[in-house]
Design an enzyme around this catalytic site. Structure first.
Site, PDB file in Angstrom:
ATOM      1  CE1 TYR A  52      -3.024  -3.052   0.546  1.00  0.00           C
ATOM      2  CE2 TYR A  52      -3.527  -2.249   2.749  1.00  0.00           C
ATOM      3  CZ  TYR A  52      -3.720  -3.168   1.737  1.00  0.00           C
ATOM      4  OH  TYR A  52      -4.609  -4.191   1.922  1.00  0.00           O
ATOM      5  CB  SER A 139      -3.934 -11.984   3.302  1.00  0.00           C
ATOM      6  OG  SER A 139      -4.921 -11.193   2.670  1.00  0.00           O
ATOM      7  CG  ASN A 140      -5.944 -12.416  -0.737  1.00  0.00           C
ATOM      8  OD1 ASN A 140      -7.128 -12.114  -0.841  1.00  0.00           O
ATOM      9  ND2 ASN A 140      -4.990 -11.507  -0.521  1.00  0.00           N
TER      10      ASN A 140
END
Length: 276
Positions: A52, A139-140
């Site tokens: 990010y 995650s994912n």
């Protein structure tokens, strides 16, 4: 008022069920200001990631917000290109330096990747043993990714952060994670904004004086899912936090559950895991 309703992770750490997601918030004034608004609105859970590119903004907001560090829950994530044992340890040090913190509350493998997540997880276990992180997770990850990880790990993942919203309710994966004592966090919990004008959700919200967005977040929390809506708008940030004074009925939940269409707004982990 602090929004501190929490869920106990498998290692006993308490994780606030509502967090502030920082995806797509521009590093600098936008991300820092939005994070400050969230904390002032009562959020105590901040979710960022190396990719990010706004960890420094999160760190500045945390440092200047006036809330004691131990009252905040900070999540960041390892990016795909940093997977592998040594590179994971190096990437973590970069993240924690940008955040200006001595530890993070939760560190996640952002995507499964091609073939390195086992070695990566060993580095996560070291960070956990060294008390640089209070909890570790993924995650994912689909069920088969977690099954593979569980064959090789000493410490099981405590969290799996996945895309989850009314059009992709991930019931089977959520049930699987629950069976393994892995908490689920929803990213894109509002369907990247595509569902906020949905007539079904607005009709439910009308019964409680709530918006469709508030209905979705409430639906997730009542399902035992942690949720991390993102916004750069102060009023919307406050609105997203105002979800603890009403409860959806079984009929409401049935309507929302019935919206599931297996529709992703983000990448499919089975495809994206090879995209480095």
């Amino acid at each position: 008022m602090a929004l501190t309703q929490s869920l106990k992770l498998s290692n006993g750490v308490m994780m606030p069920v509502l967090g502030f997601g920082m995806w797509k918030l521009q590093d600098g004034n936008e991300a820092e200001t939005a994070t400050m608004w969230a904390i002032k609105s009562g959020y105590r859970h901040i979710d960022t990631a190396a990719i990010y590119k706004n960890e420094e903004s999160a760190g500045r907001a945390i440092a200047s917000c006036g809330v004691p560090r131990e009252e905040l829950f900070v999540t960041t994530k390892l990016w795909n290109s940093d997977q592998g044992y040594e590179s994971t340890l190096s990437a973590f040090e970069k993240s924690i330096k940008k955040l200006g913190l001595e530890y993070v509350d939760l560190y996640l493998i952002h995507w499964p990747g091609k073939d390195k997540f086992i070695d990566t997880w060993k580095a996560f276990e070291k960070l956990y043993a060294d008390k640089k992180v209070r909890a570790i997770g993924v995650s994912n990850f689909h069920e088969h990714h977690i099954e593979e990880l569980l064959k090789h790990c000493k410490v099981a993942p405590m969290v799996n952060q996945i895309e989850l919203h009314p059009l992709l309710n991930q019931k089977a994966l959520c049930e699987y994670c629950k069976s393994k004592n892995i908490a689920v966090t929803a990213w894109s919990p509002l369907g990247q904004g595509h569902l906020v004008e949905d007539a079904r959700l607005k009709a439910i919200g009308g019964k409680y004086g709530k918006t469709a967005a508030q209905v979705m977040l409430r639906w997730e929390i009542q399902a035992g899912v942690i949720t991390i809506p993102k916004s750069g708008n102060e009023a919307r940030i406050k609105e997203n936090g105002n979800i603890f004074d009403f409860e959806l009925t079984a009929e409401d939940i049935q309507v929302i559950d019935g919206m599931n269409a297996g529709h992703r707004y983000g990448p499919d982990p089975e495809v994206f895991m090879n995209d480095f």
